[in-house]
Design a protein around this motif. Sequence first.
Motif, PDB file in Angstrom:
ATOM      1  N   ILE B 148       0.812  -1.214   0.000  1.00 21.07           N
ATOM      2  CA  ILE B 148       0.000   0.000   0.000  1.00 21.07           C
ATOM      3  C   ILE B 148       0.848   1.267   0.000  1.00 21.07           C
ATOM      4  O   ILE B 148       0.332   2.370  -0.105  1.00 21.07           O
ATOM      5  N   GLN B 149       2.162   1.124   0.060  1.00 19.14           N
ATOM      6  CA  GLN B 149       3.014   2.330   0.139  1.00 19.14           C
ATOM      7  C   GLN B 149       2.949   3.223  -1.096  1.00 19.14           C
ATOM      8  O   GLN B 149       2.994   4.454  -0.927  1.00 19.14           O
ATOM      9  N   PRO B 150       2.998   2.826  -2.265  1.00 15.11           N
ATOM     10  CA  PRO B 150       3.028   1.453  -2.772  1.00 15.11           C
ATOM     11  C   PRO B 150       4.427   1.101  -3.263  1.00 15.11           C
ATOM     12  O   PRO B 150       5.109   1.913  -3.828  1.00 15.11           O
ATOM     13  N   ASP B 151       4.813  -0.155  -3.039  1.00 15.27           N
ATOM     14  CA  ASP B 151       6.124  -0.615  -3.496  1.00 15.27           C
ATOM     15  C   ASP B 151       5.969  -2.062  -3.941  1.00 15.27           C
ATOM     16  O   ASP B 151       6.170  -3.005  -3.175  1.00 15.27           O
ATOM     17  N   LEU B 152       5.590  -2.187  -5.223  1.00 11.27           N
ATOM     18  CA  LEU B 152       5.298  -3.489  -5.785  1.00 11.27           C
ATOM     19  C   LEU B 152       6.540  -4.371  -5.825  1.00 11.27           C
ATOM     20  O   LEU B 152       6.500  -5.562  -5.552  1.00 11.27           O
ATOM     21  N   GLY B 153       7.679  -3.748  -6.129  1.00  9.93           N
ATOM     22  CA  GLY B 153       8.923  -4.494  -6.291  1.00  9.93           C
ATOM     23  C   GLY B 153       9.299  -5.245  -5.027  1.00  9.93           C
ATOM     24  O   GLY B 153       9.526  -6.462  -5.043  1.00  9.93           O
ATOM     25  N   THR B 154       9.345  -4.519  -3.906  1.00  8.94           N
ATOM     26  CA  THR B 154       9.744  -5.143  -2.644  1.00  8.94           C
ATOM     27  C   THR B 154       8.720  -6.193  -2.212  1.00  8.94           C
ATOM     28  O   THR B 154       9.085  -7.242  -1.664  1.00  8.94           O
ATOM     29  N   THR B 155       7.444  -5.908  -2.461  1.00  7.80           N
ATOM     30  CA  THR B 155       6.406  -6.879  -2.128  1.00  7.80           C
ATOM     31  C   THR B 155       6.659  -8.189  -2.858  1.00  7.80           C
ATOM     32  O   THR B 155       6.572  -9.280  -2.265  1.00  7.80           O
ATOM     33  N   LEU B 156       6.990  -8.055  -4.151  1.00  7.84           N
ATOM     34  CA  LEU B 156       7.281  -9.245  -4.946  1.00  7.84           C
ATOM     35  C   LEU B 156       8.450 -10.017  -4.367  1.00  7.84           C
ATOM     36  O   LEU B 156       8.409 -11.244  -4.250  1.00  7.84           O
ATOM     37  N   VAL B 157       9.507  -9.290  -3.982  1.00 11.16           N
ATOM     38  CA  VAL B 157      10.701  -9.922  -3.425  1.00 11.16           C
ATOM     39  C   VAL B 157      10.324 -10.721  -2.168  1.00 11.16           C
ATOM     40  O   VAL B 157      10.711 -11.874  -1.983  1.00 11.16           O
ATOM     41  N   LEU B 158       9.536 -10.046  -1.327  1.00 13.43           N
ATOM     42  CA  LEU B 158       9.107 -10.668  -0.074  1.00 13.43           C
ATOM     43  C   LEU B 158       8.360 -11.974  -0.334  1.00 13.43           C
ATOM     44  O   LEU B 158       8.667 -13.033   0.238  1.00 13.43           O
ATOM     45  N   MET B 159       7.367 -11.912  -1.213  1.00 10.79           N
ATOM     46  CA  MET B 159       6.543 -13.073  -1.513  1.00 10.79           C
ATOM     47  C   MET B 159       7.389 -14.178  -2.142  1.00 10.79           C
ATOM     48  O   MET B 159       7.244 -15.356  -1.813  1.00 10.79           O
ATOM     49  N   PHE B 160       8.273 -13.755  -3.062  1.00  9.65           N
ATOM     50  CA  PHE B 160       9.060 -14.730  -3.798  1.00  9.65           C
ATOM     51  C   PHE B 160      10.008 -15.486  -2.870  1.00  9.65           C
ATOM     52  O   PHE B 160      10.072 -16.725  -2.888  1.00  9.65           O
ATOM     53  N   SER B 161      10.753 -14.743  -2.021  1.00 12.42           N
ATOM     54  CA  SER B 161      11.724 -15.436  -1.156  1.00 12.42           C
ATOM     55  C   SER B 161      11.004 -16.271  -0.100  1.00 12.42           C
ATOM     56  O   SER B 161      11.447 -17.357   0.249  1.00 12.42           O
ATOM     57  N   ALA B 162       9.854 -15.776   0.374  1.00 11.37           N
ATOM     58  CA  ALA B 162       9.081 -16.557   1.341  1.00 11.37           C
ATOM     59  C   ALA B 162       8.626 -17.871   0.717  1.00 11.37           C
ATOM     60  O   ALA B 162       8.727 -18.940   1.337  1.00 11.37           O
ATOM     61  N   THR B 163       8.165 -17.779  -0.533  1.00  7.25           N
ATOM     62  CA  THR B 163       7.714 -18.990  -1.222  1.00  7.25           C
ATOM     63  C   THR B 163       8.869 -19.980  -1.378  1.00  7.25           C
ATOM     64  O   THR B 163       8.715 -21.181  -1.125  1.00  7.25           O
ATOM     65  N   ALA B 164      10.035 -19.450  -1.800  1.00  8.04           N
ATOM     66  CA  ALA B 164      11.189 -20.329  -1.975  1.00  8.04           C
ATOM     67  C   ALA B 164      11.527 -21.021  -0.661  1.00  8.04           C
ATOM     68  O   ALA B 164      11.820 -22.224  -0.628  1.00  8.04           O
ATOM     69  N   MET B 165      11.483 -20.281   0.436  1.00  4.94           N
ATOM     70  CA  MET B 165      11.842 -20.879   1.731  1.00  4.94           C
ATOM     71  C   MET B 165      10.795 -21.889   2.168  1.00  4.94           C
ATOM     72  O   MET B 165      11.119 -22.913   2.776  1.00  4.94           O
ATOM     73  N   LEU B 190      -6.102  -7.080  -7.539  1.00  4.47           N
ATOM     74  CA  LEU B 190      -4.883  -6.291  -7.334  1.00  4.47           C
ATOM     75  C   LEU B 190      -4.873  -5.094  -8.279  1.00  4.47           C
ATOM     76  O   LEU B 190      -4.561  -3.968  -7.902  1.00  4.47           O
ATOM     77  N   TRP B 191      -5.245  -5.366  -9.521  1.00  2.00           N
ATOM     78  CA  TRP B 191      -5.292  -4.311 -10.556  1.00  2.00           C
ATOM     79  C   TRP B 191      -6.164  -3.151 -10.067  1.00  2.00           C
ATOM     80  O   TRP B 191      -5.840  -1.987 -10.238  1.00  2.00           O
ATOM     81  N   HIS B 192      -7.273  -3.529  -9.474  1.00  2.00           N
ATOM     82  CA  HIS B 192      -8.214  -2.518  -9.011  1.00  2.00           C
ATOM     83  C   HIS B 192      -7.580  -1.584  -7.980  1.00  2.00           C
ATOM     84  O   HIS B 192      -7.845  -0.391  -7.945  1.00  2.00           O
ATOM     85  N   TYR B 193      -6.728  -2.185  -7.143  1.00  2.69           N
ATOM     86  CA  TYR B 193      -6.138  -1.386  -6.074  1.00  2.69           C
ATOM     87  C   TYR B 193      -4.801  -0.750  -6.457  1.00  2.69           C
ATOM     88  O   TYR B 193      -4.186  -0.071  -5.661  1.00  2.69           O
ATOM     89  N   MET B 194      -4.368  -0.995  -7.678  1.00  2.00           N
ATOM     90  CA  MET B 194      -3.073  -0.446  -8.074  1.00  2.00           C
ATOM     91  C   MET B 194      -3.175   1.048  -8.333  1.00  2.00           C
ATOM     92  O   MET B 194      -4.216   1.552  -8.738  1.00  2.00           O
ATOM     93  N   HIS B 195      -2.057   1.721  -8.104  1.00  2.00           N
ATOM     94  CA  HIS B 195      -2.008   3.154  -8.402  1.00  2.00           C
ATOM     95  C   HIS B 195      -1.872   3.363  -9.904  1.00  2.00           C
ATOM     96  O   HIS B 195      -1.421   2.489 -10.616  1.00  2.00           O
ATOM     97  N   ASP B 196      -2.236   4.559 -10.309  1.00  2.00           N
ATOM     98  CA  ASP B 196      -2.227   4.843 -11.742  1.00  2.00           C
ATOM     99  C   ASP B 196      -0.858   4.627 -12.377  1.00  2.00           C
ATOM    100  O   ASP B 196      -0.737   4.077 -13.458  1.00  2.00           O
ATOM    101  N   TYR B 197       0.195   5.052 -11.661  1.00  7.34           N
ATOM    102  CA  TYR B 197       1.518   4.934 -12.271  1.00  7.34           C
ATOM    103  C   TYR B 197       1.926   3.476 -12.406  1.00  7.34           C
ATOM    104  O   TYR B 197       2.646   3.104 -13.328  1.00  7.34           O
ATOM    105  N   GLN B 198       1.411   2.649 -11.491  1.00  5.80           N
ATOM    106  CA  GLN B 198       1.714   1.221 -11.592  1.00  5.80           C
ATOM    107  C   GLN B 198       0.953   0.595 -12.758  1.00  5.80           C
ATOM    108  O   GLN B 198       1.498  -0.190 -13.532  1.00  5.80           O
ATOM    109  N   LYS B 199      -0.326   0.989 -12.866  1.00  2.00           N
ATOM    110  CA  LYS B 199      -1.095   0.498 -14.011  1.00  2.00           C
ATOM    111  C   LYS B 199      -0.427   0.934 -15.307  1.00  2.00           C
ATOM    112  O   LYS B 199      -0.304   0.164 -16.255  1.00  2.00           O
TER     113      LYS B 199
END
Lengths: 596, 368
Positions: B148-165, B190-199
Amino acid sequence: MRAELKVRHRFNFRILVFYAATLLFFSILLAHMVDMQLFKHDQYLLQSDRNRINVVPVLPERGVITDVEGRGLALNRVAYQVLMIPERVEHVQQTLQQLAAMLEWSDQKIDALVRRIGRSRPDRPVLLADKLQWPQVSPLAARLHHFPGIDVQASTYRYYPYGRLTSHLIGYISLATPKDLEQGYLANEFVGRAGVERAFEARLHGTPGSQQEEVDVHGRRVAVLKRTPPQMGENIRLSLDIDLQQAASEALGERTGAVVVMDVHTGKLLVLLSKPGYDTNRFITGLEYARWSAWLEDPRKPLVNRTIQAAYPPASTFKLLTSLAALRNHIPLATGKAYCPGYLSLADRKLRCWRRQGHGHVSMHDAIVQSCDVYFYELGDQLGMPGLGDEAQRWGFGQKTGIVLSPEVRGNIPGITTPPRKRWRRGITMISSIGQGAVTATPLQVARFAAAIANGGTLFEPEVDADAASRIVRRIEVDDMQLKRIRQAMHDVTATPKGTAYYRMRGLPWSVAGKTGTAQVVAMAQGDNRARVPEYDLHKDHAWFMGYAPFENPQIAFAVFVEHGGHGGSAAGPVAAAVIRALAEKQAAKQAERAP
Amino acid sequence: MMNVLRGMDKILLLALAGLAALGMATLYAAVYQGEISLWYKQGVIWGGGLLLMLGICFVPLRFFGLISWPMYLLALLLLLAIPLLGEVHMGARRWLNLGLFYMQPSELMKWALTFLLAHWFASREANNWFNLGVATALTVLPAALIVIQPDLGTTLVLMFSATAMLIAAGLRWRVFAAAVALAVAMVPVLWHYMHDYQKQRVLTFLDPQSDPLGAGYHVIQSTIAIGSGGLFGKGYLQGTQARLHFLPEQHTDFIFSVLAEEGGLLAVTLLFALYSVLIFRMIAIASTASSRFGSMLCIGIASIFILYITVNVGMVSGLLPVVGVPLPFISYGGSALITMLAALGLVLRVGIESSGRIPWQRPGSPLA
């Protein structure tokens, strides 16, 4: 223990999965790179070149126009521009002050430049000064390294050394208009607008080259990669002899008029002068509106090329044509005599001869030499308008000569350029017979007529290009004996004391055949409030003198027209005399040079 | 001391040395025309980062297990503070002003979560719902705060490494498949909640030519740079896209295109080879680690590296949307490089502890 072993096994398997996943990720990335860098390489390389390579046109140098002896009439002069790229200049104001000291700029100029720089893009060059000569810019050029962001560039501009002497013939050029751009011109190119500059535009212009420049993301040039040089425009040598043009101009002085001199054997023009002229250089340096409107409002109409763009009553010079028509149609009077009491009665009107006391009994020869009007009233009356009009058409009147210059008018011959009538009023025919009334012709048409008489009936398309082949409009069928009679009469105009041009043509190195003309000007209403101009009396007649020389061995034909100049022999004759003298002396000098 | 040094993974260090050389050379090409000072700065950061890495090699792993909970809680607290105290930069509220410097709590959380999950699964398997549920909650909570910050990149990293572990910890494939299916189903939401610049970024990614002078400009120029490099490249310092400044951000996120343009496919292959060696060694160290905590840590760190590399290369080459992620060891940037070297120190420490060279870790040692 077994459970622990199971966990261990599973973990080892998952480690393999991780290896495989890593390999997969890198394989995808690598495959994508192979696709981009090997398979689509050409396409991307093209795009990268398109990014960085700017193709800039290089303008050709315009062809030079010279007279027949190679003297420059339209040249390209090198001039220098001072440019500034504002973003590369640290202290704009201070730099401008330093430049002002060297280039002698006023404070107003500095202020204007500061404003202009403020309005301009900081990464694009701003023109600070233009059309400077080398002595002016050399102090700056020598110290250019002290002025980052300032550049001195050479450019060329058109220069007309003879200015108003050749204004109508040479014309001028100006920057391409949006219409020209549609024709394929580039935005900063010049296009011929009048005279030779316009007529020979295609040849003079040349072909632009191009330069491939490497540019950075801001469009700034980093390097020149490749250059296709422009092809310079063709140089054009005109048949004009500037010495003769000068002589004609000096003889005309401040008077308004036109002089045409044509080579009788080729139809090439040696003189094509219209006065007053205008300084064509003004168009190049930027014409001020005040100057332009002054030209437009001048009653003498300096912008009109009187040699081709205006038609005037040819007056008595037209009597030669009436004579030719009468001879060809075997009109009895052509070989007989008429009595001139000074006027001719037609119903209740009296048509006057210019000589009040009359000429007495006159033949065609006498009538031409003394320019008797009454003889030609009667001759024309017997000939009739259709016969006169037909002859006029044969000798090139009432039609454009076909000269490359424009705009050209065709003049007026009743029944030819106007609808023919079944019955012409006799008065109209008579007035037309002496070249007055509705009959009009351009000085070029009159000169060509004289040339055709001299060369035995060859009607040329007047040509100004010295190196072009002559073009003949037609060979006029004319009886040699008849033509000889006319020529002899023309000779006696200048050679016998009774001739209308005798006193003005005495003492010339060449014998001249000619004919004077004095076109009556319809009396002006009193209180005409048009601006009065010296040497331009609106109440005076137009003066003509046309003919050829030398009589025995014709070289040139000429027509001199002086607007509101007065009597033909006295006003126009001396101008022709001056041109003939200049040419004769020139040829004599050349011969003397060759002789020893 | 000598034992620690001898216990360091030589192949991994060799790969790192290669990356350091390649990175510094590429960075020079990216900045030599302009801010050459950045190149010296990066050299200093390399020095400092390597010292830090070396230092971490001396810290027992247990220490990181011990601090995992406090670190996680601190990071969570800072994340919660962001909506109240955070500062907005470029449309996102990510930064906390700590007086002396700005920090991104999401960066801290990335490592805290890695430590905590490694710690959590050090003695547990991801095959029962409680263990799995706690791990999921520990991941989703910060991920939600970051997205929600929004910081899609770091969120992805978090989810990805958690999944790997989680996978390393024995997550059942069925559960994994179900989770992936659920995530795909969540995309429209997710699309609905994305910010305009992310879309906009996603749309531009799908069709870069739609906005060639705007958001698509970066990607178009970087793909042109990469593609025009060809097999051998345009030559070192000869890349026209780079030299003439057509490449955006060419010393940070888009540095890969400088390398690809000037070095061509050969340099790209070399880079990928170095990365592969690095990651493979991390996985190898994970597989032979003497503790599950160490294995988990290595897997987590390796996955973060993989994601960074893939996302960065993918985005500059037009394969993925533009997400601000640096290219490990190549991009200019102090904190990213220091963090990555520190992470590498952790991996090295795991290797050292399983090499049997450290007395208290030897089997039978009272400290084991």
